[in-house]
Design a protein around this motif. Structure first.
Motif, short mmCIF file in Angstrom:
data_model
loop_
_atom_site.label_atom_id
_atom_site.label_comp_id
_atom_site.label_asym_id
_atom_site.label_seq_id
_atom_site.Cartn_x
_atom_site.Cartn_y
_atom_site.Cartn_z
N GLY A 194 0.42 -1.02 0.09
CA GLY A 194 -0.30 -0.16 -0.09
C GLY A 194 0.85 1.33 0.20
N VAL A 195 0.32 2.35 0.46
CA VAL A 195 0.95 3.99 0.93
C VAL A 195 1.33 4.21 2.29
N ILE A 196 2.41 4.16 1.96
CA ILE A 196 3.37 4.52 3.27
C ILE A 196 3.97 5.67 3.05
N PRO A 197 3.40 6.38 3.75
CA PRO A 197 4.51 7.98 3.50
C PRO A 197 5.62 7.96 4.23
N ALA A 198 6.27 8.41 4.30
CA ALA A 198 7.64 9.11 4.36
C ALA A 198 7.44 10.25 4.98
N VAL A 199 6.87 10.91 6.09
CA VAL A 199 7.01 12.15 6.87
C VAL A 199 7.67 13.00 6.94
N THR A 200 7.00 13.82 7.33
CA THR A 200 7.67 14.95 7.41
C THR A 200 7.86 15.46 8.73
N THR A 201 8.93 15.96 9.33
CA THR A 201 9.46 15.98 10.69
C THR A 201 8.74 17.91 11.25
N LYS A 202 8.81 17.93 11.77
CA LYS A 202 7.46 19.99 12.48
C LYS A 202 8.78 19.73 13.20
N PHE A 203 8.69 20.91 13.33
CA PHE A 203 9.37 22.26 14.57
C PHE A 203 8.54 23.13 14.39
N THR A 204 8.74 23.67 15.90
CA THR A 204 8.47 24.87 16.15
C THR A 204 9.38 26.28 16.43
N PRO A 205 8.93 27.48 16.45
CA PRO A 205 9.61 28.18 15.83
C PRO A 205 11.63 27.94 17.08
N GLU A 206 10.94 27.29 17.55
CA GLU A 206 12.85 27.35 18.84
C GLU A 206 13.03 26.20 18.52
N ASP A 207 12.51 25.47 16.96
CA ASP A 207 13.89 24.36 16.69
C ASP A 207 13.78 23.06 17.51
N THR A 208 12.35 23.17 17.74
CA THR A 208 12.70 21.81 18.91
C THR A 208 11.40 20.82 18.01
N LEU A 209 11.29 19.69 18.39
CA LEU A 209 9.77 18.82 17.52
C LEU A 209 8.33 19.99 17.91
N ASP A 210 7.82 19.99 17.04
CA ASP A 210 6.30 20.40 16.93
C ASP A 210 5.71 18.89 17.51
N PHE A 211 5.34 18.16 18.49
CA PHE A 211 4.42 17.18 18.06
C PHE A 211 2.78 17.66 18.11
N LYS A 212 2.73 18.14 18.34
CA LYS A 212 1.17 18.30 17.87
C LYS A 212 1.17 18.73 16.53
N GLU A 213 2.50 19.70 16.03
CA GLU A 213 1.49 19.20 14.42
C GLU A 213 1.60 18.29 13.78
N MET A 214 2.64 17.78 14.44
CA MET A 214 3.04 16.17 14.15
C MET A 214 2.10 15.32 14.15
N GLN A 215 1.15 14.97 15.45
CA GLN A 215 0.46 14.22 15.18
C GLN A 215 -0.75 14.99 14.37
N ARG A 216 -1.38 16.16 14.80
CA ARG A 216 -2.27 16.24 13.29
C ARG A 216 -2.51 16.05 12.19
N CYS A 217 -1.21 15.97 11.44
CA CYS A 217 -0.51 16.10 10.07
C CYS A 217 -0.10 14.09 9.64
N PHE A 218 -0.05 13.21 10.32
CA PHE A 218 0.25 12.39 10.77
C PHE A 218 -1.12 11.14 10.81
N GLN A 219 -2.37 12.25 11.76
CA GLN A 219 -3.74 11.12 12.11
C GLN A 219 -4.14 11.74 10.60
N TYR A 220 -4.08 13.20 9.97
CA TYR A 220 -4.80 13.41 8.32
C TYR A 220 -4.22 12.49 7.55
N LEU A 221 -3.23 11.77 7.53
CA LEU A 221 -2.59 10.73 6.55
C LEU A 221 -3.34 9.52 6.66
N MET A 222 -3.45 8.73 8.18
CA MET A 222 -4.21 7.49 8.30
C MET A 222 -5.75 7.90 8.11
#
Length: 298
Positions: A4-32
């Motif tokens: 099937g289709v398995i995305p190579a997802v992008t990594t999301k960052f905050t303005p402070e260059d830390t991982l943006d878990f909230k945005e990644m969760q939103r984007c990953f869930q959209y794919l699923m």
């Protein structure tokens, strides 16, 4: 095992260059929610190598949480076997369903070294492995001869074929049958590879256009090639953005324009500027203006 289709997802960052878990969760869930069949975290041509091991494990854990029963794979692409094995072990402990492994990123290994490196990484994690063969980017070609040699280890279950030669897909199938789950890893060769027998698509532009990507895959599996080809021809200018040294910036720009995400990247990458940006924006605007109505799918 995988298809099937398995995305190579992008990594999301905050303005402070830390991982943006909230945005990644939103984007990953959209794919699923759109029907994708798993996720691959921390891609080697994306920003995976720009992350610490700890950050990569955090992205993997989030991917696994969103995937549920579907596979979440961690990319392993390190300069040395020692570092690759260490990351593979960490991924296994963190609950990865499998690994996508690049055999070498800096040193251009020969046949013997490539095979030995892949075996070592697979043994370190004791997880299913998708071998990522990309002679264009890494100058290390995992040839059909190598795949045949590695076939005695059941942990090697899949191949992401990115040689840029569509003939390679048929060569692998002719030589090895269904021993490996064959995936295409080149967005703008997806229709060609899937109609030649690939079981899946490790996709890039899917992160902004998952419904169209899934539709192409499902239509091909149903033998509805003309309908799939119509969507694919519309999609091609966007898919071409994935085959570029600016693929990360291109894809994040598309995400910003289409799903209202952001373009933040980790230095030394910077968001697109000038004429390069204008060309990419024009491609996206043209695609959105002519976005097809998707057919009914089972």
């Amino acid at each position: 095992m995988w298809q099937g289709v398995i995305p190579a997802v992008t990594t999301k960052f905050t303005p402070e260059d830390t991982l943006d878990f909230k945005e990644m969760q939103r984007c990953f869930q959209y794919l699923m929610d759109a029907g994708c069949d798993g996720l691959i975290a921390c891609g080697s041509l994306g920003e995976g190598p720009f992350l610490s091991h700890a950050e990569r494990i955090d992205v993997l854990k989030l991917s696994k949480e969103v995937c549920g029963s579907k596979p979440a794979l961690l990319t392993v692409a390190e300069a040395s076997s020692k570092e690759a094995c260490a990351l593979a072990e960490k991924g296994a402990r963190a609950g990865a369903d499998g690994l996508m492994v690049v055999p070498s990123t800096i040193y251009h290994t020969n046949h013997q070294e490539t095979v030995a490196n892949l075996r070592a990484i697979a043994a370190a994690a004791d997880l299913p492995v998708m071998i990522y063969s990309n002679r264009i980017a890494y100058r290390v070609d995992v040839t059909t001869d190598m795949l045949e040699e590695l076939a005695d280890d059941a942990r090697f279950v899949a191949v992401k074929e990115s040689s840029d030669d569509i003939r390679r897909s048929t060569e692998i199938i002719n030589r090895l049958g269904d021993r490996y789950d064959l995936f295409t890893g080149v967005d703008n060769l997806a229709f060609e590879a899937l109609t030649a027998g690939a079981k899946g698509w490790v996709a890039g532009l899917v992160v902004a256009f998952p419904h169209e990507t899934v539709a192409i895959y499902k239509l091909i599996q149903a033998g509805r090639y003309a309908e799939a080809l119509t969507i694919y021809r519309w999609f091609r200018p966007l898919l071409d953005l994935d085959v570029s040294s600016y693929l990360v910036q291109n894809i994040k720009l598309v995400e910003a324009m289409v799903i209202e995400s952001n373009e933040r990247v980790r230095l030394p990458r910077q968001p697109l500027q000038g004429e390069v940006r204008s060309r990419a924006e024009a491609v996206v605007r043209a695609a959105l203006a002519t976005r097809p109505v998707l057919p009914q799918l089972a």
